[in-house]
Design an enzyme around this catalytic site. Structure first.
Site, PDB file in Angstrom:
ATOM      1  CB  VAL A   1      89.724  27.894  50.979  1.00  0.00           C
ATOM      2  CG1 VAL A   1      90.785  26.951  50.544  1.00  0.00           C
ATOM      3  CG2 VAL A   1      88.753  28.182  49.610  1.00  0.00           C
TER       4      VAL A   1
ATOM      5  CD  GLU B   1      96.983  20.777  41.701  1.00  0.00           C
ATOM      6  OE1 GLU B   1      98.161  20.443  41.536  1.00  0.00           O
ATOM      7  OE2 GLU B   1      95.849  21.163  41.052  1.00  0.00           O
TER       8      GLU B   1
ATOM      9  CB  VAL C   1      93.669  26.634  38.014  1.00  0.00           C
ATOM     10  CG1 VAL C   1      93.066  26.307  36.721  1.00  0.00           C
ATOM     11  CG2 VAL C   1      94.447  27.726  37.806  1.00  0.00           C
TER      12      VAL C   1
ATOM     13  N   GLY D   1      89.720  24.239  41.667  1.00  0.00           N
ATOM     14  CA  GLY D   1      89.367  23.898  42.800  1.00  0.00           C
ATOM     15  C   GLY D   1      90.254  22.577  43.329  1.00  0.00           C
TER      16      GLY D   1
ATOM     17  N   GLY E   1      73.130  30.025  46.330  1.00  0.00           N
ATOM     18  CA  GLY E   1      74.506  30.401  46.686  1.00  0.00           C
ATOM     19  C   GLY E   1      75.240  29.898  45.894  1.00  0.00           C
TER      20      GLY E   1
ATOM     21  CD  GLU F   1      81.449  35.670  45.226  1.00  0.00           C
ATOM     22  OE1 GLU F   1      81.720  36.703  45.745  1.00  0.00           O
ATOM     23  OE2 GLU F   1      82.419  34.820  45.059  1.00  0.00           O
TER      24      GLU F   1
ATOM     25  CE  LYS G   1      89.184  29.629  38.987  1.00  0.00           C
ATOM     26  NZ  LYS G   1      87.621  29.361  39.260  1.00  0.00           N
TER      27      LYS G   1
ATOM     28  N   GLY H   1      84.329  24.896  46.222  1.00  0.00           N
ATOM     29  CA  GLY H   1      83.530  24.020  47.505  1.00  0.00           C
ATOM     30  C   GLY H   1      85.039  23.972  48.457  1.00  0.00           C
TER      31      GLY H   1
END
Lengths: 403, 403
Positions: free
Chosen positions: A12, A124, A127, A129, A182, A185, A200, A297
């Site tokens: 990220v 933001e 939760v 993404g 992938g 994990e 979340k 992502g």
């Protein structure tokens, strides 16, 4: 010019640098000011990255640099992410984060410190993404009292459940597949046991009801026990199975829980498949509204981080809409044993045994699948459901709540 | 205390009074200030309404009252809604509206006047009823360049198409049903011919690309020609039929259009049924994100009006994020004839005739249904599609674009 420090140059963190660089012109035109990434804090070096020259290893450099007004924390884990965030807020720097663990655990304290220091703590990206959800609840739904929140909040488990449904495969096989691709994990516990979803849903519950529940105090059930048979029988009744984070207010009590649930074909969450997330909110004036998109992502999550950065720069000054959460005490929590919902029961045994116990508590037919008997019950509390199931001489194979 | 004037006490106007009253405590607690409805402007009297004593008939009373800082325009129609809005903005009053006709036609001018006078012109309720969409595009997607917007934006037509799909009924029968149930107006032209959707898609396009197209200059096709056969053949290929408002940028050119389109089963818009709306946005960083909810209705739409009111009060001062739109000129518009997409063709005639023309341009099998031949084409421009269809000796029965 606004100077930003990025903490953690993982997925990220590097995505955030990429969004800020890729869409620099567009963002700066909207804001009427330029944005500069001044530091990237990481233990590692990144000699091959175009941002490699910005990497430093000492957080104090950032803390003491008065030019840095925004710190973007994307380190993951509770420590030192929490400690750095706290120090930054105390040094009157705004903090944005994608770190749901820190928000769910230390959110009350960090929001309070932010308020005291006239800066903002924003999350933001913690939760859903890339899905806009924190700001819409806070702003767009501000004229509503929120009745309930139901969310598919974890892409890994939703991918696994989608594959199980479409391929009739077993949980362990699909998990192994997901790990290869992938999507899961190496250590998938936080996902498959529901802990990620729990963090979340307590954040969404706090946004809805103002009180932050402890994610380890709420009812959390993962997806490891779901079988191919559960899927095939559920689909006969018109349902799919999803891992649902759920929160609802009962007067001044709040319920938050995580469990696999049956979602009917006509529910908008029914068709949220693969790694996508969906959050369905039922509000008193608005009715049902759903937000859907990529729950994880690199770039989607980074896009949410940057939307917080833009919001801070745009508001320029302390925003009166800043959140004030309090920690929920045990007396704020609704009694889970009294929570009522419909359920799908599957028993192994004689139909007549099942009928004798549940005849007055079903909403459809008793259906037989080989030596299994399945039906959809009417509303039963947790306590009633368990007592009735144990009063039945047939063996309980599966009991899944309906959404 | 903030004083508000409501213009028009119809469905949305009375809903706004209701939301402000019903959730008064909650809203005032969030804002830290009290809200007062001072006037309601309407030609009629409402002796039985609890708000009846607030009704006045002269707009000048509102205009000249310096205590009124927010005017909520919910009159519908272009005039005098536009004139009153303009006068209010020039008198330095904030204006919120649910009036898509005024926003789509006069948005550029009214936003400019608002900016000049340091007040805001807001219209969350003009698109998607209760669904948060204007503010999320403006705020949450601010770090993204928007690639395309696809929306089911009209509840009446979506209700009709959903019924046609599920009941195999004809357009005219379902329309009559919808009118009986109050889901379609006595004069349904603006809905069924796509004009309502056209106004909404030009608003969304302006939010995405900064330029307001004239809704009467874009390609608009309604749903009146859709047949039961279209539905049954489309479903054989895995598609539903929806009325889609669509916008996309091609470099510095903008395309906006309205037409019935085939939506594949795995598209999130596929399952938006009945009077619900859904807006799917494809953004460069975020990927696909969808917003779903009630696109109309008294309280949902009023909830959006009130979210704008809350935003104005909360921001207190002029918000730098205020929109600056320009009017699109013809040279800003992408050439519709060059727009390419896949299509479902249905011909009446010999399969061999159809095959001879389209063999190199199909993406699936040619399927026969009685004496009809249907197939899904590859990407063809409007021009190519029409020329090929007219080159075919079989008779063209239906040509529907895929989304």
């Amino acid at each position: 010019m606004v100077n930003i420090a990025i903490l953690g140059f993982g997925v990220v963190g590097s995505g955030t640098a990429e969004v800020l660089t890729e869409n620099k012109k567009l963002i700066e035109a909207k804001l009427g000011t330029s944005i500069n990434i001044k530091y990237i804090l990481d233990l590692r070096e990144f000699p091959d990255s175009p941002f490699g020259h910005l990497v430093i290893h000492d957080f104090n450099t950032i803390l003491q640099d008065e030019e840095v007004s925004i710190v973007a924390e994307m380190m993951g884990g509770a420590h030192p992410a929490y400690d750095f965030s706290k120090a930054a807020l105390e040094a009157k720097k705004n903090v944005v984060t994608s770190n749901k663990e820190v928000v769910a655990t230390f959110g009350v304290e960090l929001l309070e410190i932010a308020k005291k220091n006239n800066v903002r703590y924003m999350f933001e990206a913690s939760v859903g993404g890339g899905i806009p959800i924190i700001r819409p609840i806070q702003n767009d739904l501000a004229s509503n009292s929120i009745k309930s929140v139901s969310g598919i909040l974890n892409g890994t488990t939703n991918y696994i459940l989608t594959k199980m449904a479409s391929e009739g495969a077993d949980f362990s096989d699909v998990l192994a597949q997901a790990q290869k691709k992938g999507y899961a994990e190496a250590n998938p516990t936080a996902d498959i046991e529901g802990l990620d979803t729990a963090r979340k849903i307590v954040i969404l519950a706090a946004l809805s009801y103002g009180k932050l529940l402890n994610p380890s105090h709420i009812y959390v059930e993962g997806i490891t026990k779901i079988t191919g048979e559960d899927f095939s029988i559920a689909s006969k009744f018109g349902y799919s199975i999803k891992l649902i984070g759920y929160s609802k207010s009962f007067g001044d009590k709040i319920l938050a829980m995580v469990s696999p649930r049956l979602v009917r074909f006509d529910n908008p969450l029914h068709n949220i498949n693969d790694v996508f997330n969906g959050i369905l909110i039922d509000a008193d004036m608005l009715g049902e509204v759903m937000f859907y998109g990529r729950g994880a992502g690199k770039l989607p999550t980074a896009s949410s981080v940057v939307s917080d950065i833009i919001d801070i720069i745009d508001a320029k000054k302390y925003n009166s809409k800043a959140l004030g959460w309090t920690s929920a005490s045990d007396s704020d929590m609704a009694d889970f044993e009294k929570y009522s919902c419909r359920r799908m029961f599957i028993f192994d045994g004689n139909k007549s045994d099942v009928v004798s116990v549940f005849e007055g508590h079903r909403t459809g037919e008793f259906k037989e699948f080989g030596n299994k008997v399945a039906f959809i019950s009417d509303e039963l509390s947790e306590f009633e459901a368990k007592s009735k199931a144990s009063a039945c001489s047939a063996k309980l194979v599966s009991m899944l709540r309906l959404l």
